[in-house]
Design a protein around this motif. Structure first.
Motif, short mmCIF file in Angstrom:
data_model
loop_
_atom_site.label_atom_id
_atom_site.label_comp_id
_atom_site.label_asym_id
_atom_site.label_seq_id
_atom_site.Cartn_x
_atom_site.Cartn_y
_atom_site.Cartn_z
N ILE A 73 -59.94 40.80 -28.20
CA ILE A 73 -61.45 40.33 -27.74
C ILE A 73 -61.62 38.94 -27.10
O ILE A 73 -62.33 38.59 -26.08
N VAL A 74 -60.50 38.10 -27.32
CA VAL A 74 -60.56 36.78 -26.73
C VAL A 74 -59.93 37.04 -25.00
O VAL A 74 -60.78 36.52 -24.11
N GLY A 75 -58.99 38.07 -25.04
CA GLY A 75 -58.69 38.09 -23.58
C GLY A 75 -59.62 38.90 -22.77
O GLY A 75 -59.69 38.63 -21.69
N PHE A 115 -54.81 37.32 -19.44
CA PHE A 115 -53.37 37.80 -19.42
C PHE A 115 -52.54 37.44 -20.88
O PHE A 115 -51.71 38.15 -21.47
N SER A 116 -52.55 36.25 -21.12
CA SER A 116 -51.85 35.64 -22.32
C SER A 116 -52.36 36.08 -23.48
O SER A 116 -51.49 36.32 -24.57
N PHE A 117 -53.58 35.85 -23.84
CA PHE A 117 -54.23 36.74 -24.96
C PHE A 117 -54.05 38.29 -25.23
O PHE A 117 -53.73 38.85 -25.94
N LEU A 118 -54.16 38.81 -23.93
CA LEU A 118 -53.88 40.22 -23.95
C LEU A 118 -52.35 40.64 -24.29
O LEU A 118 -52.18 41.41 -24.84
N GLY A 122 -50.82 42.71 -27.31
CA GLY A 122 -49.92 43.58 -27.11
C GLY A 122 -48.53 43.55 -27.85
O GLY A 122 -48.07 44.32 -28.36
N LEU A 123 -48.11 42.31 -27.96
CA LEU A 123 -46.75 42.09 -28.68
C LEU A 123 -47.07 42.34 -30.20
O LEU A 123 -46.33 43.08 -30.81
#
Length: 313
Positions: A73-75, A115-118, A122-123
């Motif tokens: 949601i943040v991403g 991209f960092s939050f997504l 993802g991780l």
């Protein structure tokens, strides 16, 4: 005037200079839009309670699911900030701070944050999938793509009136049933019913945003569902999503546990969230509805989850 410039990644414009001083930590937090975070917390709460009702609650998987949902949601909020900002959609926007549109942060920095939050989500999703069902990796990838292409890419689906559909699917159906599945190994009918209610609440939040932005979105060529329906029909749909669907879902959950009726205690909050929409408020007058709508979703989810947990004891 409709903007028709191609803002795909291959044709990204040069970055404008950020405003002197740049964005503060508080600005970045506001850009992450905390008022939308109930969209992440609510489905994990309900999905975990549904797993507990079926005898399959696993706390660490619930925690991983929460990391996935919150990161996504943040991403997606930062991704929308970036994509709308470089298109100019946010130039005359009413509502919460947008980092790119306000000039407080460079587009590249906001894109990196998205991209960092997504990537974080993802991780966490990889770990959750590998320990539950590897095929869920495909679902996670689809979620990431949906987050980016909501307003990004050559033909964002959020500009074609499909935003609420995506919110219902990913922050309702997928988030609730996925949370239960990773813990239980199956999906129950009452998780699906609860997912419909949570998805409906989430759609109402998104629809409120788009109702507020009808004038600016129309000017920018952003054809949201609210732009397609027009003001009056959008307000009618909001009442269905915020009030009718959750009410019917609450009653439908009674065969699983009569304690689900605790969810009715959240309906006055939902009624309050719908009040500015009923009163035909516009622009900044709709902003209070966003915070209350998130509280209504969280309250309903917490109360129904409590009912499921009581029954599971």
């Amino acid at each position: 005037m409709t903007r028709e410039t191609d803002f795909s990644d291959a044709a990204e414009p040069a970055e404008p200079p950020a405003r002197p001083g740049g964005a503060t930590l508080s600005d970045w937090l506001e850009g992450a839009r905390p008022r939308t975070w109930p969209n992440a917390f609510a489905p994990v709460l309900v999905g975990s309670a549904a797993a507990a009702l079926a005898g399959g609650f696993v706390w660490w998987k619930a925690l991983l699911a929460l990391v996935v949902a919150w990161s996504f949601i943040v991403g997606v909020n930062f991704a929308n900030d970036y994509s709308d900002g470089i298109r100019g959609t946010d130039d005359d926007r009413v509502g919460p701070l947008r980092l790119v549109g306000s000039g407080l942060a460079r587009p590249g920095a906001v894109k990196w944050a998205a991209f960092s939050f997504l990537g974080l989500g993802g991780l966490a999703g990889v770990v959750l999938s590998v320990t539950s069902a590897p095929w869920l990796l495909a679902v996670g990838l689809l979620c990431i793509l949906a987050a980016w292409f909501y307003t990004g890419g050559r033909s964002p689906y959020g500009y074609r009136g499909l935003g609420e559909v995506a919110v219902f699917v990913f922050f309702g159906l997928v988030a609730v049933t996925g949370t239960q599945y990773t813990q239980l190994g199956s999906v129950t009918w009452y998780a699906v019913v609860a997912a419909v209610a949570v998805g409906s609440f989430s759609c109402a939040v998104n629809l409120t945003n788009n109702l507020r932005d009808i004038p600016s979105d129309t000017e920018a060529g952003k054809i949201t569902l609210a732009v397609r329906l027009g003001d009056s029909r959008t307000r009618g749909l909001h009442a269905v999503l915020e009030l009718l669907v959750p009410l019917l879902a609450t009653v439908a959950l009674v065969p699983a546990t009569p304690w689900a009726l605790l969810g009715l205690l959240a309906m006055p909050v939902a009624w309050k969230a719908n009040a500015p929409v009923r009163a035909r408020a516009t622009g900044a007058g709709l902003i209070p509805a966003l915070a209350v709508a998130g509280l209504a979703m969280l309250a309903w989810s917490a109360l129904v989850s409590a009912g499921m947990l009581i029954t599971s004891l």
